[in-house]
Write a protein that holds these residues in place. Structure first.
Motif, PDB file in Angstrom:
ATOM      1  N   GLY A   6       0.802  -1.195   0.000  1.00  0.00           N
ATOM      2  CA  GLY A   6       0.000   0.000   0.000  1.00  0.00           C
ATOM      3  C   GLY A   6       0.844   1.258   0.000  1.00  0.00           C
ATOM      4  N   ALA A   7       1.858   1.311   0.867  1.00  0.00           N
ATOM      5  CA  ALA A   7       2.692   2.511   0.956  1.00  0.00           C
ATOM      6  C   ALA A   7       3.461   2.726  -0.344  1.00  0.00           C
ATOM      7  N   GLU A   8       3.958   1.648  -0.925  1.00  0.00           N
ATOM      8  CA  GLU A   8       4.710   1.768  -2.167  1.00  0.00           C
ATOM      9  C   GLU A   8       3.817   2.258  -3.305  1.00  0.00           C
ATOM     10  N   ALA A   9       2.602   1.758  -3.364  1.00  0.00           N
ATOM     11  CA  ALA A   9       1.657   2.207  -4.397  1.00  0.00           C
ATOM     12  C   ALA A   9       1.338   3.687  -4.212  1.00  0.00           C
ATOM     13  N   ALA A  10       1.121   4.111  -2.984  1.00  0.00           N
ATOM     14  CA  ALA A  10       0.828   5.517  -2.712  1.00  0.00           C
ATOM     15  C   ALA A  10       2.020   6.394  -3.083  1.00  0.00           C
ATOM     16  N   THR A  31      -3.702  -1.070   8.468  1.00  0.00           N
ATOM     17  CA  THR A  31      -2.813  -2.198   8.694  1.00  0.00           C
ATOM     18  C   THR A  31      -3.119  -2.931   9.991  1.00  0.00           C
ATOM     19  N   GLY A  32      -2.715  -4.155  10.028  1.00  0.00           N
ATOM     20  CA  GLY A  32      -2.777  -4.936  11.265  1.00  0.00           C
ATOM     21  C   GLY A  32      -1.438  -4.906  11.981  1.00  0.00           C
ATOM     22  N   ASP A  33      -0.430  -4.312  11.347  1.00  0.00           N
ATOM     23  CA  ASP A  33       0.918  -4.227  11.911  1.00  0.00           C
ATOM     24  C   ASP A  33       0.938  -3.179  13.022  1.00  0.00           C
ATOM     25  N   THR A  34       1.287  -3.591  14.222  1.00  0.00           N
ATOM     26  CA  THR A  34       1.330  -2.652  15.348  1.00  0.00           C
ATOM     27  C   THR A  34       2.754  -2.388  15.823  1.00  0.00           C
ATOM     28  N   ALA A  35       3.747  -2.860  15.071  1.00  0.00           N
ATOM     29  CA  ALA A  35       5.143  -2.619  15.452  1.00  0.00           C
ATOM     30  C   ALA A  35       5.407  -1.116  15.465  1.00  0.00           C
ATOM     31  N   VAL A  57       5.067   1.612  12.235  1.00  0.00           N
ATOM     32  CA  VAL A  57       4.083   2.695  12.255  1.00  0.00           C
ATOM     33  C   VAL A  57       4.790   4.044  12.192  1.00  0.00           C
ATOM     34  N   ALA A  58       5.872   4.203  12.948  1.00  0.00           N
ATOM     35  CA  ALA A  58       6.639   5.452  12.934  1.00  0.00           C
ATOM     36  C   ALA A  58       7.205   5.720  11.542  1.00  0.00           C
ATOM     37  N   GLU A  89      -1.087   8.643   6.975  1.00  0.00           N
ATOM     38  CA  GLU A  89      -1.925   8.446   8.148  1.00  0.00           C
ATOM     39  C   GLU A  89      -2.047   6.934   8.327  1.00  0.00           C
ATOM     40  N   VAL A  90      -2.064   6.474   9.561  1.00  0.00           N
ATOM     41  CA  VAL A  90      -2.111   5.037   9.827  1.00  0.00           C
ATOM     42  C   VAL A  90      -3.311   4.717  10.708  1.00  0.00           C
TER      43      VAL A  90
END
Length: 64
Positions: free
Chosen positions: A1-5, A21-25, A29-30, A38-39
């Motif tokens: 997603g980030a790469e496409a954006a 995202t389901g990623d909470t690391a 996120v930072a 925005e996340v």
């Protein structure tokens, strides 16, 4: 997603983007926020997504 954006931003200039995202690391996120995204974390309600999208689109329109 980030790469496409980022590809869209490279082609069209500043484009608001929300990463869901389901990623909470904390580091991931930072890193996404540093890249200007925005996340939101899954599960996200439709109302929350709509609200943030509306806010970002209004802000983008004001900055034209």
């Amino acid at each position: 997603g980030a790469e496409a954006a980022e590809q869209l931003r490279a082609r069209y200039g500043p484009v608001p983007a929300i990463i869901v995202t389901g990623d909470t690391a904390i580091e991931r996120v930072a890193e996404l926020r540093e890249r200007g995204f925005e996340v939101l974390h899954k599960p996200v309600s439709a109302a929350r997504l709509r609200s943030l999208a509306s806010h970002l689109l209004r802000a983008a329109a004001l900055n034209r």
